[in-house]
Design a protein around this motif. Structure first.
Motif, PDB file in Angstrom:
ATOM      1  N   GLY A 107       1.050  -1.302   0.103  1.00 36.23           N
ATOM      2  CA  GLY A 107      -0.139  -0.399  -0.035  1.00 36.23           C
ATOM      3  C   GLY A 107       0.733   1.708  -0.055  1.00 36.23           C
ATOM      4  N   GLU A 108      -0.127   2.357  -0.273  1.00 35.68           N
ATOM      5  CA  GLU A 108       0.643   3.489   0.329  1.00 35.68           C
ATOM      6  C   GLU A 108       1.507   3.402   1.063  1.00 35.68           C
ATOM      7  N   ASN A 109       2.772   4.802   1.305  1.00 35.28           N
ATOM      8  CA  ASN A 109       3.591   4.734   2.151  1.00 35.28           C
ATOM      9  C   ASN A 109       2.492   5.870   3.522  1.00 35.28           C
ATOM     10  N   TRP A 110       2.177   5.060   4.299  1.00 34.99           N
ATOM     11  CA  TRP A 110       2.049   5.933   6.057  1.00 34.99           C
ATOM     12  C   TRP A 110       0.406   6.094   6.136  1.00 34.99           C
ATOM     13  N   ALA A 111      -0.001   5.913   4.592  1.00 37.22           N
ATOM     14  CA  ALA A 111      -1.397   6.261   4.603  1.00 37.22           C
ATOM     15  C   ALA A 111      -2.590   5.819   5.333  1.00 37.22           C
ATOM     16  N   ASP A 112      -3.688   5.592   5.202  1.00 37.62           N
ATOM     17  CA  ASP A 112      -4.505   5.614   6.672  1.00 37.62           C
ATOM     18  C   ASP A 112      -5.755   4.747   6.164  1.00 37.62           C
ATOM     19  N   THR A 113      -5.275   3.277   5.855  1.00 35.93           N
ATOM     20  CA  THR A 113      -6.042   2.858   5.114  1.00 35.93           C
ATOM     21  C   THR A 113      -6.447   1.437   4.795  1.00 35.93           C
ATOM     22  N   ALA A 114      -5.974   1.242   6.329  1.00 32.81           N
ATOM     23  CA  ALA A 114      -5.704  -0.303   7.258  1.00 32.81           C
ATOM     24  C   ALA A 114      -7.187  -0.416   7.716  1.00 32.81           C
ATOM     25  N   THR A 115      -7.821  -1.375   8.530  1.00 32.39           N
ATOM     26  CA  THR A 115      -8.349  -1.575   8.496  1.00 32.39           C
ATOM     27  C   THR A 115      -9.049  -2.282   9.570  1.00 32.39           C
ATOM     28  N   SER A 116      -7.510  -3.311  10.593  1.00 27.54           N
ATOM     29  CA  SER A 116      -7.819  -4.074  11.465  1.00 27.54           C
ATOM     30  C   SER A 116      -6.679  -3.572  11.915  1.00 27.54           C
ATOM     31  N   VAL A 117      -5.795  -3.032  11.929  1.00 30.93           N
ATOM     32  CA  VAL A 117      -5.097  -2.292  13.149  1.00 30.93           C
ATOM     33  C   VAL A 117      -5.516  -1.173  14.123  1.00 30.93           C
ATOM     34  N   TYR A 136      -5.268   2.561  15.705  1.00 31.10           N
ATOM     35  CA  TYR A 136      -4.741   4.283  14.478  1.00 31.10           C
ATOM     36  C   TYR A 136      -5.742   3.719  13.088  1.00 31.10           C
ATOM     37  N   ALA A 137      -6.476   2.785  12.405  1.00 25.09           N
ATOM     38  CA  ALA A 137      -7.046   2.640  11.442  1.00 25.09           C
ATOM     39  C   ALA A 137      -8.022   3.623  11.335  1.00 25.09           C
ATOM     40  N   ARG A 138      -7.970   4.323   9.523  1.00 23.26           N
ATOM     41  CA  ARG A 138      -9.042   5.442   9.530  1.00 23.26           C
ATOM     42  C   ARG A 138      -9.285   6.625  10.559  1.00 23.26           C
ATOM     43  N   ASN A 139      -7.943   6.744  10.774  1.00 25.69           N
ATOM     44  CA  ASN A 139      -8.574   7.452  12.215  1.00 25.69           C
ATOM     45  C   ASN A 139      -8.529   9.192  11.314  1.00 25.69           C
ATOM     46  N   GLY A 140      -7.340   9.566  10.338  1.00 21.04           N
ATOM     47  CA  GLY A 140      -7.670  10.686  10.202  1.00 21.04           C
ATOM     48  C   GLY A 140      -6.605  11.237   9.764  1.00 21.04           C
ATOM     49  N   THR A 175       0.007   7.350   8.973  1.00 22.30           N
ATOM     50  CA  THR A 175       0.195   6.428  10.051  1.00 22.30           C
ATOM     51  C   THR A 175       2.163   6.980  10.738  1.00 22.30           C
ATOM     52  N   ARG A 176       2.697   7.657  10.388  1.00 23.03           N
ATOM     53  CA  ARG A 176       4.101   8.392  10.515  1.00 23.03           C
ATOM     54  C   ARG A 176       4.512   9.295  11.501  1.00 23.03           C
ATOM     55  N   ASP A 177       2.588   9.905  11.677  1.00 23.14           N
ATOM     56  CA  ASP A 177       1.936  11.524  12.550  1.00 23.14           C
ATOM     57  C   ASP A 177       1.742  10.927  14.250  1.00 23.14           C
ATOM     58  N   ASP A 178       1.397   8.893  13.520  1.00 24.93           N
ATOM     59  CA  ASP A 178       0.604   8.264  15.032  1.00 24.93           C
ATOM     60  C   ASP A 178       1.229   8.210  15.972  1.00 24.93           C
ATOM     61  N   LEU A 179       2.736   7.640  14.654  1.00 26.39           N
ATOM     62  CA  LEU A 179       3.753   6.651  15.390  1.00 26.39           C
ATOM     63  C   LEU A 179       4.909   8.303  16.498  1.00 26.39           C
ATOM     64  N   LEU A 180       4.904   8.938  15.433  1.00 27.61           N
ATOM     65  CA  LEU A 180       5.707  10.047  16.294  1.00 27.61           C
ATOM     66  C   LEU A 180       4.568  10.724  17.528  1.00 27.61           C
ATOM     67  N   ALA A 181       3.569  10.723  17.430  1.00 27.34           N
ATOM     68  CA  ALA A 181       2.893  11.386  18.304  1.00 27.34           C
ATOM     69  C   ALA A 181       2.585  10.062  19.909  1.00 27.34           C
ATOM     70  N   ASP A 220      -2.351  -4.088   6.537  1.00 23.34           N
ATOM     71  CA  ASP A 220      -2.305  -3.924   8.015  1.00 23.34           C
ATOM     72  C   ASP A 220      -0.731  -3.717   8.992  1.00 23.34           C
ATOM     73  N   PHE A 221      -0.154  -5.107   8.676  1.00 20.11           N
ATOM     74  CA  PHE A 221       1.124  -5.506   8.561  1.00 20.11           C
ATOM     75  C   PHE A 221       2.539  -3.931   8.619  1.00 20.11           C
ATOM     76  N   ALA A 222       2.031  -3.339   7.268  1.00 20.38           N
ATOM     77  CA  ALA A 222       2.462  -2.522   7.034  1.00 20.38           C
ATOM     78  C   ALA A 222       2.590  -0.758   8.391  1.00 20.38           C
ATOM     79  N   GLN A 223       1.267  -1.089   8.552  1.00 20.01           N
ATOM     80  CA  GLN A 223       0.481  -0.004   9.440  1.00 20.01           C
ATOM     81  C   GLN A 223      -0.233  -0.309  11.033  1.00 20.01           C
ATOM     82  N   ASP A 224       0.662  -1.543  11.492  1.00 19.28           N
ATOM     83  CA  ASP A 224       0.199  -2.325  12.640  1.00 19.28           C
ATOM     84  C   ASP A 224       1.513  -1.158  13.189  1.00 19.28           C
TER      85      ASP A 224
END
Length: 237
Positions: free
Chosen positions: A80-90, A92-96, A99-105, A171-175
């Motif tokens: 999938g796209e790098n750090w895109a908010d597109t996963a569904t089952s992990v 922070y998924a689809r929180n707007g 993913t990188r920003d989620d992890l920095l925060a 999911d693996f890439a954004q978990d």
């Protein structure tokens, strides 16, 4: 610990944190991987007690082993796209938020957001688990902090990901269980290595690192190489 118990543990409650405004208060102390099976708690604390090291070895022992497969067909876009908010089952998924920003925060202290945004992190302080450095990061030097896939995407590819459905690869890439903000130079030195080829420079964190590696592999039913498994067990003696 039985396989059933381990799966139940990995399905532990997801902690969702909402940040409002331009800054947030410091996060809790870095969590041990053994008490952070959702990946939503900050950082990576050392595994130090004999009892916890025994738990880590038990998890590592349960990992399947196979040889490293071919690299044919691998590309970052296969996850999938790098750090895109597109996963569904992990978490922070689809929180707007990316993913990188989620992890920095999640892992940063004194986090500052872009004006008008509750997502985009522009500065923070990171206690890097891999090197032990304290990094005062700003977006003007973005690569000083990189978000590492503990189990690299290329490693996952060579261990069976081509046969996974796209949703599992997303999911693996954004978990967050598989993601740690770390010193950029250390992350680049690691590249796509497994534990037999690369371990964090900070020795006191190595058992925690391989425990997290094992948690991710176990969650995604992914084997590791025999050399990686042997190295992982050696870090938690």
């Amino acid at each position: 610990m039985s396989t059933k118990d381990a799966i139940a543990l990995l399905a532990g409650a997801v902690i969702v944190v909402s940040f409002v405004g331009t800054t947030k208060t410091p996060p809790a102390t870095a969590a041990s991987p053994l008490s952070n099976v959702s990946g939503t708690l900050p950082g990576l604390a050392p595994v130090v007690s004999a009892a916890d090291k025994a738990k880590a070895r038990d998890l590592i022992q349960r990992l399947r082993v196979k040889g490293l497969g071919p690299n044919a067909g691998y590309a970052r876009t296969r996850y999938g796209e790098n750090w895109a908010d597109t996963a569904t089952s992990v978490p922070y998924a689809r929180n707007g938020c990316r993913t990188r920003d989620d992890l920095l925060a999640r892992d940063g202290r004194d986090v500052t957001y872009r004006e008008g945004s509750s997502c985009e992190v522009v500065s923070m302080t990171l206690d890097d688990p891999y090197t032990g450095r304290t990094i005062y990061w700003h977006q003007d030097n973005p690569d000083e902090v990189q978000v590492d896939h503990v189990v690299p995407l290329n490693y996952g590819w060579r261990m069976g990901a081509p046969r996974w459905p796209m949703s599992k690869r997303l999911d693996f890439a954004q978990d967050p269980l598989n993601l740690l903000p770390v010193d950029g130079d250390a992350n680049e030195q690691k590249d796509a290595s497994g534990p037999a080829s690369w371990l964090p420079p900070q020795r006191r964190i190595r058992c925690a690192y391989v425990t997290r590696f094992a948690q991710v592999a176990f969650k995604y039913n992914m084997p590791v190489t025999a050399a990686d498994k042997k190295t992982m067990l050696a870090q938690c003696r």
